[in-house]
Design a protein around this motif. Sequence first.
Motif, PDB file in Angstrom:
ATOM      1  N   PRO A 192     -53.480 -25.286 -11.357  1.00 54.61           N
ATOM      2  CA  PRO A 192     -52.993 -25.215 -12.542  1.00 54.61           C
ATOM      3  C   PRO A 192     -52.745 -26.853 -13.151  1.00 54.61           C
ATOM      4  CG  PRO A 192     -51.087 -24.954 -10.803  1.00 54.61           C
ATOM      5  CD  PRO A 192     -52.426 -25.024 -10.100  1.00 54.61           C
ATOM      6  N   TYR A 193     -52.463 -26.876 -14.405  1.00 49.05           N
ATOM      7  CA  TYR A 193     -52.388 -28.183 -15.071  1.00 49.05           C
ATOM      8  C   TYR A 193     -50.872 -28.287 -15.527  1.00 49.05           C
ATOM      9  CZ  TYR A 193     -52.674 -27.538 -20.259  1.00 49.05           C
ATOM     10  OH  TYR A 193     -52.214 -27.136 -21.693  1.00 49.05           O
ATOM     11  N   TYR A 194     -50.591 -29.516 -15.847  1.00 46.46           N
ATOM     12  CA  TYR A 194     -49.194 -29.971 -15.882  1.00 46.46           C
ATOM     13  C   TYR A 194     -48.338 -28.921 -16.915  1.00 46.46           C
ATOM     14  CZ  TYR A 194     -51.803 -32.314 -19.656  1.00 46.46           C
ATOM     15  OH  TYR A 194     -52.696 -32.714 -20.623  1.00 46.46           O
TER      16      TYR A 194
ATOM     17  N   SER B 185     -53.080 -37.013 -11.665  1.00 45.24           N
ATOM     18  CA  SER B 185     -52.807 -37.309 -13.135  1.00 45.24           C
ATOM     19  C   SER B 185     -54.088 -37.398 -14.066  1.00 45.24           C
ATOM     20  CB  SER B 185     -51.871 -38.325 -13.122  1.00 45.24           C
ATOM     21  OG  SER B 185     -50.833 -38.314 -12.835  1.00 45.24           O
ATOM     22  N   PRO B 186     -55.215 -38.046 -13.493  1.00 47.32           N
ATOM     23  CA  PRO B 186     -56.376 -37.856 -14.506  1.00 47.32           C
ATOM     24  C   PRO B 186     -56.637 -36.568 -14.810  1.00 47.32           C
ATOM     25  CG  PRO B 186     -56.823 -39.361 -12.528  1.00 47.32           C
ATOM     26  CD  PRO B 186     -55.486 -38.570 -12.192  1.00 47.32           C
ATOM     27  N   VAL B 187     -56.766 -36.216 -16.140  1.00 54.35           N
ATOM     28  CA  VAL B 187     -57.027 -34.675 -16.513  1.00 54.35           C
ATOM     29  C   VAL B 187     -58.361 -34.292 -16.152  1.00 54.35           C
ATOM     30  CG1 VAL B 187     -55.500 -35.169 -18.329  1.00 54.35           C
ATOM     31  CG2 VAL B 187     -58.011 -35.590 -18.771  1.00 54.35           C
ATOM     32  N   THR B 188     -58.217 -32.956 -15.546  1.00 49.49           N
ATOM     33  CA  THR B 188     -59.591 -32.229 -15.392  1.00 49.49           C
ATOM     34  C   THR B 188     -60.035 -32.399 -14.008  1.00 49.49           C
ATOM     35  OG1 THR B 188     -60.203 -32.955 -17.720  1.00 49.49           O
ATOM     36  CG2 THR B 188     -61.576 -30.976 -16.524  1.00 49.49           C
TER      37      THR B 188
ATOM     38  N   PHE C  95     -56.726 -26.063 -17.794  1.00 44.85           N
ATOM     39  CA  PHE C  95     -56.694 -27.670 -18.466  1.00 44.85           C
ATOM     40  C   PHE C  95     -56.548 -27.170 -19.861  1.00 44.85           C
ATOM     41  CE2 PHE C  95     -60.728 -25.399 -17.454  1.00 44.85           C
ATOM     42  CZ  PHE C  95     -61.400 -25.533 -18.572  1.00 44.85           C
ATOM     43  N   GLY C  96     -56.427 -28.568 -20.390  1.00 45.76           N
ATOM     44  CA  GLY C  96     -56.671 -28.503 -22.057  1.00 45.76           C
ATOM     45  C   GLY C  96     -57.898 -28.431 -22.494  1.00 45.76           C
ATOM     46  N   GLU C  97     -57.913 -28.244 -23.918  1.00 52.32           N
ATOM     47  CA  GLU C  97     -59.333 -28.461 -24.475  1.00 52.32           C
ATOM     48  C   GLU C  97     -59.797 -29.774 -24.574  1.00 52.32           C
ATOM     49  OE1 GLU C  97     -56.557 -28.056 -26.250  1.00 52.32           O
ATOM     50  OE2 GLU C  97     -56.765 -29.841 -27.649  1.00 52.32           O
ATOM     51  N   GLY C  98     -58.888 -30.579 -24.743  1.00 56.29           N
ATOM     52  CA  GLY C  98     -59.235 -32.316 -24.725  1.00 56.29           C
ATOM     53  C   GLY C  98     -59.948 -32.481 -23.385  1.00 56.29           C
TER      54      GLY C  98
ATOM     55  N   LYS D  90     -61.240 -32.808 -34.362  1.00 56.16           N
ATOM     56  CA  LYS D  90     -61.853 -33.974 -33.902  1.00 56.16           C
ATOM     57  C   LYS D  90     -62.185 -34.196 -32.663  1.00 56.16           C
ATOM     58  CE  LYS D  90     -59.517 -36.620 -37.626  1.00 56.16           C
ATOM     59  NZ  LYS D  90     -58.364 -37.695 -37.977  1.00 56.16           N
ATOM     60  N   GLN D  91     -61.883 -33.409 -31.725  1.00 51.13           N
ATOM     61  CA  GLN D  91     -62.346 -33.355 -30.385  1.00 51.13           C
ATOM     62  C   GLN D  91     -63.482 -32.482 -29.849  1.00 51.13           C
ATOM     63  OE1 GLN D  91     -59.285 -31.706 -27.696  1.00 51.13           O
ATOM     64  NE2 GLN D  91     -57.989 -31.659 -29.330  1.00 51.13           N
ATOM     65  N   LEU D  92     -63.920 -31.312 -30.802  1.00 48.55           N
ATOM     66  CA  LEU D  92     -64.775 -30.522 -30.312  1.00 48.55           C
ATOM     67  C   LEU D  92     -65.801 -30.038 -31.418  1.00 48.55           C
ATOM     68  CD1 LEU D  92     -62.174 -27.902 -28.688  1.00 48.55           C
ATOM     69  CD2 LEU D  92     -64.189 -29.269 -27.350  1.00 48.55           C
TER      70      LEU D  92
HETATM   71  C1  LIG Z   1     -58.858 -38.739 -17.335  1.00 51.97           C
HETATM   72  C2  LIG Z   1     -57.796 -39.206 -18.310  1.00 51.97           C
HETATM   73  N1  LIG Z   1     -57.699 -39.665 -19.416  1.00 51.97           N
HETATM   74  C3  LIG Z   1     -56.658 -39.622 -20.362  1.00 51.97           C
HETATM   75  C4  LIG Z   1     -55.283 -39.298 -19.849  1.00 51.97           C
HETATM   76  C5  LIG Z   1     -54.234 -39.481 -20.585  1.00 51.97           C
HETATM   77  N2  LIG Z   1     -53.774 -37.879 -21.158  1.00 51.97           N
HETATM   78  C6  LIG Z   1     -53.011 -37.207 -20.489  1.00 51.97           C
HETATM   79  S1  LIG Z   1     -52.696 -35.756 -21.307  1.00 51.97           S
HETATM   80  C7  LIG Z   1     -53.948 -36.152 -22.259  1.00 51.97           C
HETATM   81  C8  LIG Z   1     -54.177 -35.070 -23.437  1.00 51.97           C
HETATM   82  C9  LIG Z   1     -54.820 -33.853 -22.940  1.00 51.97           C
HETATM   83  O1  LIG Z   1     -55.073 -33.077 -23.834  1.00 51.97           O
HETATM   84  P1  LIG Z   1     -55.607 -31.487 -23.626  1.00 51.97           P
HETATM   85  O2  LIG Z   1     -56.728 -31.621 -22.632  1.00 51.97           O
HETATM   86  O3  LIG Z   1     -55.990 -30.868 -24.838  1.00 51.97           O
HETATM   87  O4  LIG Z   1     -54.428 -30.753 -23.084  1.00 51.97           O
HETATM   88  P2  LIG Z   1     -52.856 -30.821 -23.605  1.00 51.97           P
HETATM   89  O5  LIG Z   1     -52.169 -31.978 -23.204  1.00 51.97           O
HETATM   90  O6  LIG Z   1     -53.292 -30.673 -25.087  1.00 51.97           O
HETATM   91  O7  LIG Z   1     -52.410 -29.418 -22.898  1.00 51.97           O
HETATM   92  C10 LIG Z   1     -54.602 -37.474 -22.264  1.00 51.97           C
HETATM   93  C11 LIG Z   1     -55.473 -38.085 -23.039  1.00 51.97           C
HETATM   94  C12 LIG Z   1     -55.407 -38.737 -18.473  1.00 51.97           C
HETATM   95  N3  LIG Z   1     -54.140 -38.300 -18.093  1.00 51.97           N
HETATM   96  N4  LIG Z   1     -56.552 -38.844 -17.878  1.00 51.97           N
END
Ligand SMILES: Cc1ncc(C[n+]2csc(CCOP(=O)(O)OP(=O)(O)O)c2C)c(N)n1
Length: 341
Positions: free
Chosen positions: A78-80, A130-133, A159-162, A200-202
């Motif tokens: 899961p993610y945060y 902590s690094p997303v994805t 994970f999130g769309e960003g 602005k992301q996709l």
């Molecule tokens: C590789 C990386 N880049 C940047 C960050 C900083 N950061 C943490 S959450 C986040 C936004 C992520 O957005 P999204 O994936 O849409 O998930 P949401 O927070 O909207 O649920 C960013 C840029 C990070 N944690 N890891």
Amino acid sequence: MKEQKRMTANSRHEQLGLTDGQVLDMYKYMMLARKFDERNLLLQRAGKINFHVSGVGQEACQVAAAFALDREKDYFLPYYRDYGFVLAVGMTARDLMLSAFAKAEDPNSGGRQMPGHFGSKRLRIVTGSSPVTTQVPHAVGFALAAKMQKKDFVSFVTFGEGSSNQGDFHEGCNFAGVNKLPVIIMCENNQYAISIPAHKQLGGKVSDRALGYGFPGVRVDGNDALEVYAAVKEARDRAIRGEGPTLIEAMMYRLSPHSTSDNDLAYRTKEEVEENWKNEGVARFKAYLIEAGLWDENKEQDLIAQVNLEIKEATEYADQAPFPKPEDTLRYVYAENEGGR
Ligand SMILES: Cc1ncc(C[n+]2csc(CCOP(=O)(O)OP(=O)(O)O)c2C)c(N)n1
Ligand SMILES: [Mg+2]
């Protein structure tokens, strides 16, 4: 007329194979996640905890996904924001509060990681970074293990769309597609990546990307718990049949600021947020249960009282629990051998 309505609503969860007891349980977890979240926001503002990342507006989707998986066998990444998800797979409000208060007894990381970095060997929740994805290729690895060991579990990752723009997402999808691995890849598209709106992301839909990797991608209404349940269940059935991964893009809205360190009104309006509250998944699920004749305001008040008590006890316990000892700092960081710790 009323009776007819009741039958229609009822048949929707029953047609999906869910009992009345199961949908009521789903609602209980959604409420627990919502109240846990609200309490954390208050605790942060009161200076009792340092930081909170909220999952408000995403709980219905998270809980529904958990119920569609095998909570005795599958592996979860899961993610945060996934409080609803981890509660539904067996974490308790106390476990999560211990993490929020960064206490030694926190089962996620012994109070070392930020809140929202879930991990439990017992519940097969794979610890997150902590690094997303980064969790996407990790989930693909678990799915590869299932295939190599011929075991009937799947891995499930969110994970999130960003974050779906990170290389890890694409590399993970590609490997999973090539090897037809039993992984379910679910994007919780909440319309924002911190301050950046989705447009602005996709340039297209996240779900359409699956085509390029050779497996199905579906977009679902993430505020409709039963629609999410159906999509995840179908994805799991495909995975178990050996047909490979599925990408699910669940559409929802991040009702809270990005975190307690964010002022969201610097980049979006109050009106936009208020508009989206009208469509959020927990209230919609409650409306469904009422329509199905399974819920009423008395039951609602009883549940709120029960959940508030659970959260109160968890908060008091975590507040009083000891912090990790300084001399334990290196535990779990280095191998404990050759005279070392
Ligand atoms: C590789 C990386 N880049 C940047 C960050 C900083 N950061 C943490 S959450 C986040 C936004 C992520 O957005 P999204 O994936 O849409 O998930 P949401 O927070 O909207 O649920 C960013 C840029 C990070 N944690 N890891
Ligand atoms: Mg987002």
